[in-house]
Design an enzyme around this catalytic site. Structure first.
Site, PDB file in Angstrom:
ATOM      1  N   GLY A 175       2.357   1.874  -7.673  1.00 24.86           N
ATOM      2  CA  GLY A 175       1.369   3.025  -7.457  1.00 24.86           C
ATOM      3  C   GLY A 175       1.329   2.945  -5.731  1.00 24.86           C
ATOM      4  N   GLY A 176      -0.247   3.195  -5.641  1.00 25.75           N
ATOM      5  CA  GLY A 176      -0.598   3.185  -4.308  1.00 25.75           C
ATOM      6  C   GLY A 176      -0.088   1.774  -3.533  1.00 25.75           C
ATOM      7  N   GLY A 410      27.641  15.873  19.835  1.00 26.64           N
ATOM      8  CA  GLY A 410      26.343  15.408  19.882  1.00 26.64           C
ATOM      9  C   GLY A 410      26.089  14.079  19.620  1.00 26.64           C
ATOM     10  N   ALA A 411      26.954  13.457  19.008  1.00 26.39           N
ATOM     11  CA  ALA A 411      26.803  11.810  18.789  1.00 26.39           C
ATOM     12  C   ALA A 411      26.888  11.247  19.969  1.00 26.39           C
ATOM     13  CB  ALA A 411      27.729  11.396  17.714  1.00 26.39           C
TER      14      ALA A 411
HETATM   15  C1  HXC Z   1      -6.679  -5.544 -13.729  1.00 28.40           C
HETATM   16  C2  HXC Z   1      -4.363  -6.119 -14.395  1.00 28.40           C
HETATM   17  C3  HXC Z   1      -3.770  -5.032 -13.674  1.00 28.40           C
HETATM   18  C4  HXC Z   1      -4.907  -4.081 -12.910  1.00 28.40           C
HETATM   19  C5  HXC Z   1      -2.482  -6.176 -14.536  1.00 28.40           C
HETATM   20  N1  HXC Z   1      -3.576  -6.709 -15.267  1.00 28.40           N
HETATM   21  N2  HXC Z   1      -2.552  -5.304 -13.880  1.00 28.40           N
HETATM   22  N3  HXC Z   1      -5.823  -6.426 -14.365  1.00 28.40           N
HETATM   23  N4  HXC Z   1      -6.160  -4.336 -13.139  1.00 28.40           N
HETATM   24  N5  HXC Z   1      -4.220  -3.049 -12.244  1.00 28.40           N
HETATM   25  C6  HXC Z   1      -3.830  -7.939 -15.885  1.00 28.40           C
HETATM   26  C7  HXC Z   1      -3.238  -7.720 -17.388  1.00 28.40           C
HETATM   27  O1  HXC Z   1      -4.431  -7.102 -17.906  1.00 28.40           O
HETATM   28  C8  HXC Z   1      -3.234  -9.062 -17.957  1.00 28.40           C
HETATM   29  O2  HXC Z   1      -4.296  -9.697 -18.137  1.00 28.40           O
HETATM   30  C9  HXC Z   1      -2.357  -9.802 -16.553  1.00 28.40           C
HETATM   31  O3  HXC Z   1      -2.624  -8.967 -15.485  1.00 28.40           O
HETATM   32  C10 HXC Z   1      -0.883  -9.664 -16.635  1.00 28.40           C
HETATM   33  O4  HXC Z   1      -0.313  -8.369 -16.999  1.00 28.40           O
HETATM   34  P1  HXC Z   1       0.595  -8.010 -18.075  1.00 28.40           P
HETATM   35  O5  HXC Z   1       0.755  -6.622 -18.482  1.00 28.40           O
HETATM   36  O6  HXC Z   1       0.365  -8.986 -19.176  1.00 28.40           O
HETATM   37  O7  HXC Z   1       2.088  -8.546 -17.185  1.00 28.40           O
HETATM   38  P2  HXC Z   1       3.441  -7.988 -17.499  1.00 28.40           P
HETATM   39  O8  HXC Z   1       4.029  -7.579 -18.503  1.00 28.40           O
HETATM   40  O9  HXC Z   1       4.265  -8.712 -16.543  1.00 28.40           O
HETATM   41  O10 HXC Z   1       3.154  -6.480 -16.653  1.00 28.40           O
HETATM   42  C11 HXC Z   1       2.778  -6.564 -15.099  1.00 28.40           C
HETATM   43  C12 HXC Z   1       2.569  -4.989 -15.036  1.00 28.40           C
HETATM   44  C13 HXC Z   1       1.611  -4.484 -15.911  1.00 28.40           C
HETATM   45  C14 HXC Z   1       3.845  -4.191 -14.857  1.00 28.40           C
HETATM   46  C15 HXC Z   1       1.824  -5.190 -13.448  1.00 28.40           C
HETATM   47  O11 HXC Z   1       0.343  -5.257 -16.083  1.00 28.40           O
HETATM   48  C16 HXC Z   1       1.003  -3.112 -15.316  1.00 28.40           C
HETATM   49  O12 HXC Z   1       1.607  -2.157 -15.643  1.00 28.40           O
HETATM   50  N6  HXC Z   1      -0.392  -3.286 -14.709  1.00 28.40           N
HETATM   51  C17 HXC Z   1      -0.732  -1.864 -14.266  1.00 28.40           C
HETATM   52  C18 HXC Z   1      -0.217  -1.446 -13.135  1.00 28.40           C
HETATM   53  C19 HXC Z   1      -0.737  -0.118 -12.721  1.00 28.40           C
HETATM   54  O13 HXC Z   1      -0.818   1.022 -13.088  1.00 28.40           O
HETATM   55  N7  HXC Z   1      -1.570  -0.419 -11.656  1.00 28.40           N
HETATM   56  C20 HXC Z   1      -2.389   0.751 -11.092  1.00 28.40           C
HETATM   57  C21 HXC Z   1      -1.530   1.319 -10.049  1.00 28.40           C
HETATM   58  S1  HXC Z   1      -2.466   2.521  -9.308  1.00 28.40           S
HETATM   59  P3  HXC Z   1      -4.399 -10.844 -19.290  1.00 28.40           P
HETATM   60  O14 HXC Z   1      -5.667 -11.245 -19.100  1.00 28.40           O
HETATM   61  O15 HXC Z   1      -4.042 -10.022 -20.326  1.00 28.40           O
HETATM   62  O16 HXC Z   1      -3.077 -12.009 -18.830  1.00 28.40           O
HETATM   63  C22 HXC Z   1      -3.049   1.738  -7.774  1.00 28.40           C
HETATM   64  C23 HXC Z   1      -3.800   2.773  -7.162  1.00 28.40           C
HETATM   65  C24 HXC Z   1      -3.582   2.466  -5.835  1.00 28.40           C
HETATM   66  O17 HXC Z   1      -2.569   0.695  -7.639  1.00 28.40           O
HETATM   67  C25 HXC Z   1      -4.057   3.721  -4.939  1.00 28.40           C
HETATM   68  C26 HXC Z   1      -3.902   3.287  -3.441  1.00 28.40           C
HETATM   69  C27 HXC Z   1      -4.219   4.658  -2.746  1.00 28.40           C
END
Ligand code: HXC
Length: 520
Positions: A175-176, A410-411
Site C-alpha cells: 500500500g502507501g 535529437g539524441a
Molecule cells: C497490524 C499487522 C499488520 C498491520 C500484519 N500484522 N500487518 N498488524 N497492522 N498492517 C500482524 C498480523 O496480524 C500478524 O500478527 C503479524 O503481523 C504477522 O502477519 P501475518 O499475516 O501472519 O504474516 P504473513 O502471512 O507473512 O503476511 C504478511 C502480510 C500480511 C502480507 C504483510 O500480514 C498483510 O497482508 N498485512 C496487511 C497489509 C496491509 O494491507 N496493510 C495496510 C496497507 S495500506 P500475529 O499477532 O497474528 O502474529 C497502508 C496505508 C498507508 O499501509 C497509507 C499511506 C498513505
C-alpha cells in the site's frame, strides 16, 4: 552501602528493560522470522553498520496504548529499531522495521521514531538508510498510523537532494508504505524476501479478476527488470547490505560536501590501445559498453544501477583517479543503444541524483536516435525524452562526454551536448554526428534523383559514400567548436582525468526560481 545497593538495582533494571526491548515480539516470532529465511531487524542493523558502532535511540518508546484494545501487547521500542552508527567510518542514520512486532506495521510511535532520526540526519548532513519489513499502516490505530506515513513522506521530500536516502526492502512493503521508499534515492531488494505493491494479489483478484502471486506482482525480479522501481536486486540479505555499504563509498554524506576523492593506486598515465579494438568502426556492429567503461575507471570497479531495466542505457558510479563520477553510456548490445522511454527516465533520474550531490558526469555516446514506433509515441516518448534533456541542461556539475561512435538526430543534442552545457566534449575519430544515418538521409534528400537514374543502386551507393565522407565524421562538429578535441581512443582515460582536474573548481548556477517545472 544501602545507597550502593539501590543504585545497583537501578542499573539492573536498565539492563532488564534493555533485554526486554531486544526481544521485540518474542522468541517464537524471532524463530518464525528465521524460518522464513529472514534476518531479524537487529541482526540486519549489526550486519550493515561497522562492527560495534550502533547507537540505539528510543528503545523504550511504546505504542499509544489508549487506541489499542489489548494494552497487554505493549512492546518496548514498538515495531522499529532506530539509531545511528558508521559505515566505512562515516555516520549513517538507520531504521530497521521489526516484523516480529505487529508485522513491522507503522504505528504513531513507530512513525515518530523514524521521523526523529530523519530530522537528525537532515540537521547533521548524514545519509538515512531504511530497512523495510512491514505490513503497512497499523490497522488498529487507524488515522494516527496513516498520519505517521504523511509525516515520513514530508521528511523524505524535504531531505531529497540534501542527504542521500536509501531503502532496502527486506519483507513486505504494501500500500502507501511503498511510497516512502519510492521517494528515496535508491531502492535495494532481495529476491524472494522483499515485495512491494500498492494493492496485493487478493485485492487485484477481487477488482479485476487477474490472478498473480505476491512474488510475481511485487518481488525483486519484477521491480528490477519490468517496473524499474528497484535499482538493485540481490539474492541474499548479507550480499544486499554489503552492496548498500559499497554504494555509500561513491556518494557524499550531504549536498554541501565536496566531491568524494580517495587515494588510488591505479595507473593514471598509461595509454590503452585496447579501447579502439573494443568498439567496431561499423556503426551497426554491437559491442558491450561495459568493456569500455571497465578500462576507463579505477580497478574496473563499476557500481551499476538498474542493471536489468532499460538495458539500452547503462548508468552507475565509479572512481576515476580516485574521484567519484556518475557514468551514463549507451549500450549498443540492447536495442542498438537507442533512447526509449525507460532509458530516458533511467538516465534522467541518475543525472539529477549526481547533480544534487556534486558528482561529475561522464557520458559515453553511441546513439542511433530515439526509438521509433507507436508504443513509444503513445507511451509519451516526447514527454519522457524531455526529462533527459531537462536533466542534462539543468545539471551544473562538471559534464564531460566522449563520442565513441554515432550520435544521430535529437539524441545527439540530448546526450550532454555542448548546447546543453557540456563542459568538455571529446570525440574519437570514429565519431559521427548527423541528423540521421547515411542510408535514411540519402533516401530523403536524393530519393527522386535515385529513382530516375539509369542505375539507381549505383547512384545510391555513390550518394551514401559522399554523405559519409562529407558529414559522418567528428571534424565538422570540431570545426564549429561543438567538439572540443578529437582524441586517440588510447588516451581517453588520461584526457578524462585532466578534464576532471580542470573542472574541479567549476562554479555554475541556475536562474533564481522556486523550482523548475520538469515534464513529469
Ligand atoms: C497490524 C499487522 C499488520 C498491520 C500484519 N500484522 N500487518 N498488524 N497492522 N498492517 C500482524 C498480523 O496480524 C500478524 O500478527 C503479524 O503481523 C504477522 O502477519 P501475518 O499475516 O501472519 O504474516 P504473513 O502471512 O507473512 O503476511 C504478511 C502480510 C500480511 C502480507 C504483510 O500480514 C498483510 O497482508 N498485512 C496487511 C497489509 C496491509 O494491507 N496493510 C495496510 C496497507 S495500506 P500475529 O499477532 O497474528 O502474529 C497502508 C496505508 C498507508 O499501509 C497509507 C499511506 C498513505
Amino acid at each position: 552501602m544501602v545507597n550502593r545497593r539501590r543504585k545497583d538495582r537501578k542499573i539492573d533494571r536498565l539492563h532488564e528493560l534493555r533485554d526486554l526491548s531486544h526481544q521485540g515480539g518474542g522468541q517464537a516470532k524471532i524463530d518464525s522470522q528465521h524460518k522464513r529465511g529472514k534476518l531479524t531487524a537487529r541482526e540486519r542493523i549489526h550486519l550493515f553498520l561497522d562492527e560495534g558502532s550502533f547507537e540505539e535511540l528510543d528503545s523504550f518508546v511504546t505504542q499509544d496504548i489508549q487506541n489499542i484494545e489489548d494494552s497487554g501487547n505493549q512492546i518496548l521500542g514498538d515495531a522499529v529499531i532506530t539509531g545511528f552508527g558508521t559505515v566505512n567510518g562515516e555516520t549513517v542514520f538507520v531504521y530497521s522495521q521489526d516484523f516480529t512486532v505487529f508485522g513491522g506495521s507503522l504505528s504513531e510511535a513507530v512513525a515518530q521514531k523514524i521521523c526523529k532520526i530523519m530530522d537528525l540526519a537532515l540537521q547533521n548532513g548524514c545519509p538515512v538508510v531504511g530497512l523495510i519489513d512491514s505490513g503497512g499502516a497499523r490497522i488498529q490505530e487507524g488515522v494516527s498510523s496513516l498520519a505517521g506515513y504523511g509525516d515520513i513522506f514530508l521528511r523524505n521530500t524535504m531531505a531529497s537532494g540534501v542527504i542521500p536516502q536509501i531503502s532496502v526492502i527486506l519483507g513486505p512493503a504494501a500500500g502507501g508504505a511503498t511510497y516512502s521508499p519510492a521517494l528515496t534515492d535508491f531502492i535495494f531488494m532481495v529476491s524472494g524476501v522483499g515485495q512491494m505493491y500498492i494493492t496485493g494479489p487478493d485485492v487485484i483478484k477481487a477488482v479485476t479478476g487477474e490472478q498473480v502471486t505476491h512474488e510475481d506482482l511485487g518481488g525483486a525480479a519484477s521491480h528490477s527488470s519490468i517496473s524499474g522501481v528497484s535499482h538493485f536486486r540481490f539474492d541474499s540479505e548479507e550480499e544486499c547490505l554489503k552492496q548498500v555499504r559499497r554504494l555509500l563509498t561513491f556518494i557524499p554524506s550531504n549536498n554541501m560536501e565536496e566531491p568524494v576523492i580517495r587515494e588510488t593506486s591505479d595507473e593514471l598515465e598509461e595509454p590503452d590501445t585496447e579501447l579502439e579494438r573494443i568498439v567496431p568502426e561499423d556503426p551497426n556492429q554491437p559491442y558491450d559498453v561495459m568493456d569500455v567503461i571497465g578500462r576507463l575507471i579505477d580497478q574496473g570497479d563499476f557500481m551499476e544501477i538498474h542493471h536489468s531495466w532499460a538495458k539500452n542505457i547503462v548508468v552507475g558510479f565509479a572512481k576515476i583517479a580516485g574521484q567519484s563520477v556518475g557514468i551514463v553510456g549507451q549500450q549498443p548490445e540492447h536495442l542498438a543503444g537507442s533512447l526509449d522511454i525507460d532509458a530516458s527516465v533511467k538516465a534522467a533520474r541518475f543525472i539529477r541524483f549526481c547533480d544534487s550531490f556534486n558528482i561529475p558526469l561522464l557520458t559515453l555516446i553511441d546513439v542511433p536516435g530515439f526509438m521509433p514506433g507507436t508504443a513509444q509515441e503513445y507511451g509519451g516518448i516526447i514527454r519522457h525524452g524531455a526529462k533527459l534533456i531537462y536533466a542534462y541542461a539543468e545539471a551544473t556539475v562538471p559534464k564531460i562526454s566522449v563520442l565513441l561512435r554515432k550520435a544521430y538526430g535529437g539524441a545527439y543534442i540530448v546526450m550532454s551536448s555542448k548546447m546543453l552545457g557540456g563542459d568538455i566534449n571529446y570525440a574519437w575519430p570514429t565519431g559521427e554526428i548527423a541528423v540521421m544515418g547515411a542510408e535514411g538521409a540519402v533516401n530523403i534528400i536524393h530519393g527522386k534523383e535515385i529513382k530516375s537514374a539509369q542505375d539507381p543502386e549505383k547512384l545510391k551507393s555513390e550518394r551514401i559514400e559522399q554523405y559519409r565522407q562529407k558529414l559522418m565524421n567528428p571534424y565538422v562538429a570540431a570545426s564549429k567548436g561543438l567538439i572540443d578535441a578529437v582524441i586517440d581512443p588510447s588516451e581517453t582515460r588520461i584526457k578524462i582525468i585532466s578534464a576532471l582536474k580542470m573542472l574541479s573548481n567549476k562554479r555554475d548556477s541556475l536562474p533564481i526560481k522556486k523550482h523548475g517545472s520538469i515534464p513529469l
